[in-house]
Scaffold this motif. Sequence first.
Motif, PDB file in Angstrom:
ATOM      1  N   SER A  59     -25.938  13.991   1.526  1.00  0.00           N
ATOM      2  CA  SER A  59     -24.550  14.132   1.098  1.00  0.00           C
ATOM      3  C   SER A  59     -23.969  15.336   1.813  1.00  0.00           C
ATOM      4  CB  SER A  59     -24.448  14.324  -0.414  1.00  0.00           C
ATOM      5  OG  SER A  59     -24.810  13.141  -1.101  1.00  0.00           O
TER       6      SER A  59
ATOM      7  N   GLU B  29     -31.233   6.101  -3.653  1.00  0.00           N
ATOM      8  CA  GLU B  29     -30.613   4.785  -3.502  1.00  0.00           C
ATOM      9  C   GLU B  29     -30.086   4.634  -2.083  1.00  0.00           C
ATOM     10  OE1 GLU B  29     -27.710   1.612  -5.775  1.00  0.00           O
ATOM     11  OE2 GLU B  29     -27.706   3.705  -6.441  1.00  0.00           O
TER      12      GLU B  29
ATOM     13  N   THR C  23     -29.301  15.327  -5.532  1.00  0.00           N
ATOM     14  CA  THR C  23     -28.208  15.423  -6.491  1.00  0.00           C
ATOM     15  C   THR C  23     -28.344  16.625  -7.415  1.00  0.00           C
ATOM     16  OG1 THR C  23     -29.453  13.862  -7.865  1.00  0.00           O
ATOM     17  CG2 THR C  23     -27.694  12.969  -6.491  1.00  0.00           C
TER      18      THR C  23
ATOM     19  N   THR D 194     -14.585  11.736  -2.878  1.00  0.00           N
ATOM     20  CA  THR D 194     -15.275  10.856  -1.941  1.00  0.00           C
ATOM     21  C   THR D 194     -14.402  10.502  -0.742  1.00  0.00           C
ATOM     22  OG1 THR D 194     -16.518   9.888  -3.772  1.00  0.00           O
ATOM     23  CG2 THR D 194     -16.476   8.664  -1.708  1.00  0.00           C
TER      24      THR D 194
ATOM     25  N   SER E 217     -25.687   8.103  -8.251  1.00  0.00           N
ATOM     26  CA  SER E 217     -25.284   6.708  -8.121  1.00  0.00           C
ATOM     27  C   SER E 217     -25.878   5.896  -9.273  1.00  0.00           C
ATOM     28  CB  SER E 217     -25.770   6.139  -6.791  1.00  0.00           C
ATOM     29  OG  SER E 217     -27.190   6.114  -6.751  1.00  0.00           O
ATOM     30  N   ARG E 218     -25.335   4.704  -9.494  1.00  0.00           N
ATOM     31  CA  ARG E 218     -25.777   3.885 -10.630  1.00  0.00           C
ATOM     32  C   ARG E 218     -27.262   3.557 -10.563  1.00  0.00           C
ATOM     33  NH1 ARG E 218     -20.981  -0.651 -11.476  1.00  0.00           N
ATOM     34  NH2 ARG E 218     -19.286   0.826 -11.991  1.00  0.00           N
TER      35      ARG E 218
END
Length: 400
Positions: A67, A171, A142, A119, A86-87
Amino acid sequence: MSAGCGAAQGTRNRRGTAQAPTGLVLRLPPPTGPYRDRIGVTALYLVDRSRRDPWEAGIAVREVMVSVFYPARDVGGGHPVAPQMSRGAVEVFRAVDVAVHRLPRKGVDWGATRTHAHTGAPAEPVRRPVLLYTPGGGDARTLGTGTAEELASRGYVVVTVDHPGDAGEVEFPVPRAGRGPVRPTVFRGDPRARPWQFRTMIETRIADLRFVLDQLAALAAGRNPDAAGRAVPAGLGRALDLRRVGVFGHSAGGTAAAQAMDEDRRIRAAVNLEGFLDRPSDTPGREPDPYPVARHGVDRPLLLLGSERFPARRELERSWATLLAQGGGHIRRDRIDGGAHWVFNDYGALAPQLQGAGLMPAEARNALVGTVEPAVSVPQVRHLVHRFFARHLPVRDPGR
């Protein structure tokens, strides 16, 4: 509201009406620098075809997710605030990290935590120092969001790096043979108890960091390094000053940060947040072997930052002693009083919220981040890391 405080909030459905909360919504402490209201973030999927994955024999390449946090030109229209996780990563986090760190299994909406970054927002096209972040062993990128946002708010481009197979959960945007869409950690216990695993972890992280720097050079040259072909935010390549690169890392990430600087002259300064500087021996009873950076010393700035309540503090001090014996004026040391090992990442702010809500017993919170209050520890960690990089890799445009 002081840093680290939080409360349950409702989420919103597609029509924008409030929904009942599904659990405590944790809050990341806001950044405080001049760009605090216009931070951009984007994820890059990077593939190194010259290396096989070291953890899974069925994966023929080395994949890395990062990121990038940066000062944005503007954050309006079409650039929503990003979630911390993220999910897909949230689902694995609930299954893996919650158990490892004695976090509550119920009562928390782990997927509802938001960052303060927008984002895909266009980057302000001003050349800025680049800082890489490598997390603790078994942790995902994260968990370094708070410090990354703080540094971005002060004018840096910050690249947080996931090390798949090692990281708790990663992910990916595309499928690949040998893994699912979310890849969990292979670790089942402390990697230092398995010498081959610890060595592989550090060697892989160093190679990942050097590869990420190569890909950032491609981005700065006008190419898109994203292996899925996803668009890169406007101006991002022009925001990278790769003549001014630093790296900081927590625990195993601190080990990798220090040794990566030793091996790669592109790295001008490094911060080791409580990472060992030796590797355990395969021979029972034999002393750990210092890494080359500890044996040779450093010729560029290095900050060693520890915590008062780290259970392995004696072993850590022994591993740092070899480096400190080399002398020289490039090393700085400091400590977080009342802190424990994970006070250096987002748990420093999140664990006290869990305790305050009655979801985490005091002994579990104290083992994770110590007794120091987040109103003290969060600004202290941010200040020490920022002060170090501001001295050695100063931002020439401090914001407006």
